[in-house]
Write a protein that holds these residues in place. Structure first.
Motif, PDB file in Angstrom:
ATOM      1  N   THR B 282       9.824   1.063  11.291  1.00 47.14           N
ATOM      2  CA  THR B 282      10.665   1.960  12.083  1.00 47.14           C
ATOM      3  C   THR B 282      11.583   2.782  11.184  1.00 47.14           C
ATOM      4  N   ASN B 283      12.119   3.839  11.774  1.00 46.41           N
ATOM      5  CA  ASN B 283      13.011   4.755  11.030  1.00 46.41           C
ATOM      6  C   ASN B 283      12.365   5.204   9.725  1.00 46.41           C
ATOM      7  N   ILE B 284      11.082   5.556   9.813  1.00 44.48           N
ATOM      8  CA  ILE B 284      10.369   6.003   8.614  1.00 44.48           C
ATOM      9  C   ILE B 284      10.908   7.369   8.222  1.00 44.48           C
ATOM     10  N   ASN B 285      11.410   7.418   7.009  1.00 45.40           N
ATOM     11  CA  ASN B 285      12.038   8.648   6.532  1.00 45.40           C
ATOM     12  C   ASN B 285      11.313   9.115   5.276  1.00 45.40           C
ATOM     13  N   THR B 286      10.672  10.244   5.339  1.00 41.96           N
ATOM     14  CA  THR B 286       9.960  10.787   4.187  1.00 41.96           C
ATOM     15  C   THR B 286      10.699  12.017   3.692  1.00 41.96           C
ATOM     16  N   GLY B 287      11.443  11.854   2.638  1.00 46.81           N
ATOM     17  CA  GLY B 287      12.105  12.987   2.005  1.00 46.81           C
ATOM     18  C   GLY B 287      13.427  13.345   2.629  1.00 46.81           C
ATOM     19  N   GLY B 288      13.414  13.813   3.826  1.00 45.66           N
ATOM     20  CA  GLY B 288      14.627  14.318   4.450  1.00 45.66           C
ATOM     21  C   GLY B 288      15.489  13.222   5.037  1.00 45.66           C
ATOM     22  N   THR B 289      16.372  13.607   5.889  1.00 47.50           N
ATOM     23  CA  THR B 289      17.294  12.649   6.483  1.00 47.50           C
ATOM     24  C   THR B 289      16.897  12.265   7.901  1.00 47.50           C
ATOM     25  N   GLU B 290      15.887  12.958   8.457  1.00 49.77           N
ATOM     26  CA  GLU B 290      15.460  12.652   9.816  1.00 49.77           C
ATOM     27  C   GLU B 290      14.226  11.766   9.793  1.00 49.77           C
ATOM     28  N   SER B 291      14.179  10.812  10.710  1.00 53.15           N
ATOM     29  CA  SER B 291      13.021   9.933  10.801  1.00 53.15           C
ATOM     30  C   SER B 291      11.822  10.716  11.332  1.00 53.15           C
ATOM     31  N   ILE B 292      10.629  10.439  10.772  1.00 50.99           N
ATOM     32  CA  ILE B 292       9.425  11.078  11.313  1.00 50.99           C
ATOM     33  C   ILE B 292       8.862  10.265  12.468  1.00 50.99           C
ATOM     34  N   GLY B 293       9.396   9.082  12.718  1.00 53.05           N
ATOM     35  CA  GLY B 293       8.937   8.280  13.840  1.00 53.05           C
ATOM     36  C   GLY B 293       8.806   6.815  13.472  1.00 53.05           C
ATOM     37  N   ASN B 294       8.170   6.076  14.355  1.00 51.02           N
ATOM     38  CA  ASN B 294       7.996   4.633  14.173  1.00 51.02           C
ATOM     39  C   ASN B 294       6.520   4.273  14.299  1.00 51.02           C
ATOM     40  N   VAL B 295       6.108   3.217  13.610  1.00 49.51           N
ATOM     41  CA  VAL B 295       4.739   2.711  13.708  1.00 49.51           C
ATOM     42  C   VAL B 295       4.798   1.260  14.176  1.00 49.51           C
ATOM     43  N   TYR B 296       3.993   0.944  15.196  1.00 50.58           N
ATOM     44  CA  TYR B 296       3.939  -0.417  15.707  1.00 50.58           C
ATOM     45  C   TYR B 296       2.505  -0.918  15.612  1.00 50.58           C
ATOM     46  N   MET B 297       2.310  -1.997  14.882  1.00 50.07           N
ATOM     47  CA  MET B 297       0.986  -2.613  14.770  1.00 50.07           C
ATOM     48  C   MET B 297       1.014  -3.943  15.502  1.00 50.07           C
ATOM     49  N   THR B 298       0.124  -4.086  16.459  1.00 52.33           N
ATOM     50  CA  THR B 298       0.103  -5.279  17.307  1.00 52.33           C
ATOM     51  C   THR B 298      -1.135  -6.120  17.002  1.00 52.33           C
ATOM     52  N   ASP B 299      -0.919  -7.419  16.897  1.00 54.43           N
ATOM     53  CA  ASP B 299      -2.012  -8.366  16.612  1.00 54.43           C
ATOM     54  C   ASP B 299      -2.753  -7.995  15.334  1.00 54.43           C
ATOM     55  N   LEU B 300      -1.997  -7.713  14.303  1.00 60.59           N
ATOM     56  CA  LEU B 300      -2.593  -7.497  12.987  1.00 60.59           C
ATOM     57  C   LEU B 300      -3.151  -8.823  12.487  1.00 60.59           C
ATOM     58  N   ALA B 301      -4.391  -8.826  12.083  1.00 56.94           N
ATOM     59  CA  ALA B 301      -5.015 -10.053  11.558  1.00 56.94           C
ATOM     60  C   ALA B 301      -5.844  -9.705  10.333  1.00 56.94           C
ATOM     61  N   VAL B 302      -5.563 -10.398   9.249  1.00 61.55           N
ATOM     62  CA  VAL B 302      -6.261 -10.128   7.992  1.00 61.55           C
ATOM     63  C   VAL B 302      -6.931 -11.405   7.513  1.00 61.55           C
ATOM     64  N   ARG B 303      -8.196 -11.289   7.137  1.00 63.68           N
ATOM     65  CA  ARG B 303      -8.893 -12.366   6.430  1.00 63.68           C
ATOM     66  C   ARG B 303      -9.369 -11.773   5.114  1.00 63.68           C
ATOM     67  N   ALA B 304      -9.110 -12.455   4.036  1.00 64.98           N
ATOM     68  CA  ALA B 304      -9.504 -11.918   2.735  1.00 64.98           C
ATOM     69  C   ALA B 304      -9.797 -13.054   1.767  1.00 64.98           C
ATOM     70  N   ASP B 305     -10.790 -12.845   0.956  1.00 61.61           N
ATOM     71  CA  ASP B 305     -11.148 -13.816  -0.073  1.00 61.61           C
ATOM     72  C   ASP B 305     -11.025 -13.110  -1.417  1.00 61.61           C
ATOM     73  N   MET B 306     -10.124 -13.599  -2.271  1.00 62.55           N
ATOM     74  CA  MET B 306      -9.863 -12.909  -3.536  1.00 62.55           C
ATOM     75  C   MET B 306     -10.035 -13.860  -4.711  1.00 62.55           C
ATOM     76  N   VAL B 307     -10.638 -13.367  -5.762  1.00 61.05           N
ATOM     77  CA  VAL B 307     -10.726 -14.105  -7.024  1.00 61.05           C
ATOM     78  C   VAL B 307      -9.912 -13.320  -8.046  1.00 61.05           C
ATOM     79  N   ILE B 308      -8.945 -13.976  -8.659  1.00 58.22           N
ATOM     80  CA  ILE B 308      -7.956 -13.287  -9.491  1.00 58.22           C
ATOM     81  C   ILE B 308      -8.042 -13.805 -10.925  1.00 58.22           C
ATOM     82  N   TYR B 309      -8.101 -12.890 -11.877  1.00 59.97           N
ATOM     83  CA  TYR B 309      -8.171 -13.297 -13.286  1.00 59.97           C
ATOM     84  C   TYR B 309      -7.662 -12.163 -14.168  1.00 59.97           C
ATOM     85  N   GLY B 310      -7.413 -12.490 -15.416  1.00 65.94           N
ATOM     86  CA  GLY B 310      -6.934 -11.475 -16.348  1.00 65.94           C
ATOM     87  C   GLY B 310      -8.097 -10.710 -16.964  1.00 65.94           C
ATOM     88  N   HIS B 311      -7.788  -9.578 -17.529  1.00 59.35           N
ATOM     89  CA  HIS B 311      -8.831  -8.820 -18.226  1.00 59.35           C
ATOM     90  C   HIS B 311      -8.263  -8.237 -19.520  1.00 59.35           C
TER      91      HIS B 311
END
Lengths: 263, 311
Positions: B282-311
């Motif tokens: 909410t109150n997303i402000n890009t650059g100026g002083t006025e908000s461009i609006g709000n974003v509402y995400m409902t029932d966000l669900a993420v499944r992810a499988d990650m393998v992490i290592y250095g390179h």
């Protein structure tokens, strides 16, 4: 196992106050030279995201219901082509170079391209008076991603931010939206490269502008499109269930274009 | 497996305040006999943590400055009860937490009908760490970070400062990040027979951040009050928990048999079994002083499988 053991050792070292520091020896120059540029992080990724509703609200609202994002198999067309439902075979690397520049690169792991898919049940606009207009229903798109390169640029000499640059190569192989009496219907939509089996290209920078830079007297943000190149089309476009025919835009190029937010 | 247990035990010991040792009395044989199979450690914790700088070095640096972890409103992070048990077999199991995850929440009167939880399996020899409150109410917390910024190689660790903050560092990614939230039950099960641990957490978070390199600022809230899947809510209160369940293990031969480089390496596997909730920007402000609006995400669900290592 090595990583976890290292973490365990690190935790032990951190928590051991006044630990044993005897027998430390300086590292020779020739040993140090082998250490340079060996850091960085790689993540091999596979996954899927669902969202029952996405709503952007200003005075009115833009609303998307029933979203699934993953592999091409989340769409009927992609599934029938044999693709899976996960966005997978994705290799993401993170590197910070000696100038403090952060590079995040998305590329395929084993194959030469990553299949992706998106579907949504409904896309609607809603007025502040709660009147709704349906735009799309059963919106589905799938395609390929060859790479995305994102760079957080170093600040300018005066300290101002130079934003984030993004270079991507991708296709939309098939975009469809159900035709009904109230919506826009799309059949056989595509965004592809100009060569056969090629990829569309988007090269852009998103950065903040100060009041002195913007020309509008206040801080804002700008999207600079350095290069967009693609063939765009669809086999049939319909509005309100009435077919308008095919649309073909060949060799579309957008260069040296800046879109600056002014509100 | 040994590595994972060491991490947990070291963390637990490090986190324990110097507990009261007064009035220790010797146990006689009769009372000792009644203790068998009832072991385990309970730690009631109150803390306030500040860290001046955290620096990750690649060639250049990614730095976090002015990090603090406390309760909301500048109070201590308190009311925490940690229980640590090595589970016995099913006939001799005496965990410090009567129930795990959603089962515990349901017993406390929360609606968990939409919780997408994989039941944590506890077998003989597993290390079980539970985080609860002492009061029975969710634990309030605050996480604040002054800046997250990039810096060049050769910068002095301990004195890194962003360009925006008068230093010689580089781009500021995030500034003025402040997160207030509540912790529900958090359960960690470290498997005795495999190189894996499972973290099952219920929590909420709200706050604000500024991303100077994008010219954008916003407020955010992660909860689970809306939509078809509602989890961790209780009538008459504002409590509402997002859910995260992660399985962490070791891959001994990642990319083995492939042409990928590097191949056949040991790597860390992070399987996000579920990350779900409602996310408001909410109150997303890009650059100026006025908000461009709000974003509402409902029932966000993420499944992810990650393998992490250095390179």
């Amino acid at each position: 196992m090595v990583s976890l053991l290292r973490f365990g050792i690190l935790a032990t070292l951190v928590t051991s106050s006044g630990g044993v520091l005897a027998d430390l020896k300086p590292v020779a120059d020739d040993e140090l030279s082998g250490v340079v540029a060996q850091a960085g992080l790689t993540v091999d990724y596979s996954g899927q995201t669902t969202l029952s509703q996405f709503k952007f609200e200003n005075a009115g609202a833009y609303q998307v219901d029933g979203i699934t994002m993953g592999g091409a198999g989340v769409t009927q067309a992609g599934f029938s082509e044999g693709y899976g439902v996960n966005f997978d075979d994705v290799r993401v690397t993170f590197d910070i170079d000696s100038d403090g520049v952060l590079d995040v690169v998305w590329q395929p792991g084993i194959s030469d391209k990553i299949d992706w898919g998106f579907r949504a049940d409904d896309v609607t606009l809603e007025s502040s008076g709660a009147k709704k207009t349906a735009l799309f229903t059963n919106l589905e798109a799938w395609g390929f991603l060859k790479e995305i390169r994102r760079r957080v640029n170093p600040p300018a000499a005066d300290g101002s931010s130079q934003g984030v640059s993004t270079y991507s190569e991708f296709t939309i192989e098939n975009l469809t939206a159900g035709a009904s009496a109230n919506t826009v219907g799309i059949e056989g939509g595509y965004v592809k490269g100009m060569e056969p089996a090629g990829f569309a290209v988007l090269d852009s920078t998103f950065r903040p502008l100060s009041a002195a830079q913007s020309g509008i007297g206040r801080d804002t943000v700008t999207l600079e499109v350095h290069n967009f190149a693609a063939d765009i089309g669809m086999s049939n476009l319909s509005i309100g269930g009435v077919g308008l025919g095919a649309v073909t835009l060949d060799n579309v190029r957008v260069t040296d274009t800046a879109i600056t937010l002014n509100h | 497996m040994k590595g994972l247990k060491k991490i947990a035990l070291v963390a637990a010991v490090a986190a324990a305040p110097f507990a009261a040792n007064a009035e220790l009395q010797a146990l006689n044989d009769a009372s000792m006999g009644a203790v068998t199979g009832q072991a385990g450690v309970t730690i009631d914790l109150s803390a306030n943590v500040t860290i001046g700088e955290i620096a990750y070095e690649d060639q250049g640096f990614l730095a976090f400055s002015d990090v603090s972890i406390s309760g909301q409103g500048g109070t201590d992070l308190d009311d925490i009860r940690l229980t640590i048990d090595v589970a016995g077999d099913t006939t001799n199991r005496d965990l410090g937490t009567a129930a795990l995850g959603a089962t515990y929440l349901a017993g406390a009167g929360f609606d968990v009908s939409g919780a997408n939880e994989t039941a944590q399996s506890v077998t003989d020899g597993d290390l079980v760490i539970g985080l609860r409150s002492q009061s029975g109410l969710p634990v309030d917390f605050n996480l604040s970070i002054g800046e997250i910024f990039l810096s060049k190689t050769g910068s002095t660790v301990g004195s890194l400062q962003s360009r925006a903050n008068g230093g010689t560092g580089g781009t500021t990614l995030v500034s003025d990040l402040s997160i207030d939230g509540f912790l529900g039950p958090i359960d960690i099960v470290i498997n005795e027979e495999s190189n894996s641990l499972n973290v099952n957490a219920y929590f909420s978070a709200e706050g604000n951040l500024t991303m100077p390199f994008m010219g954008t600022s916003l407020d955010f809230e992660l909860h689970n009050r809306r939509g078809a899947t509602v989890a961790g809510t209780v009538a008459g209160t504002d409590y509402s928990f997002a859910h995260a369940q992660v399985d962490v293990s070791v891959v001994d031969s990642h990319n083995a048999g492939t042409a990928l480089a590097p191949n056949n390496i040991s790597a860390l596997r992070v399987n996000v079994q579920d990350f779900s909730g409602d996310l408001d920007l909410t109150n997303i402000n890009t650059g100026g002083t006025e908000s461009i609006g709000n974003v509402y995400m409902t029932d966000l669900a993420v499944r992810a499988d990650m393998v992490i290592y250095g390179h």
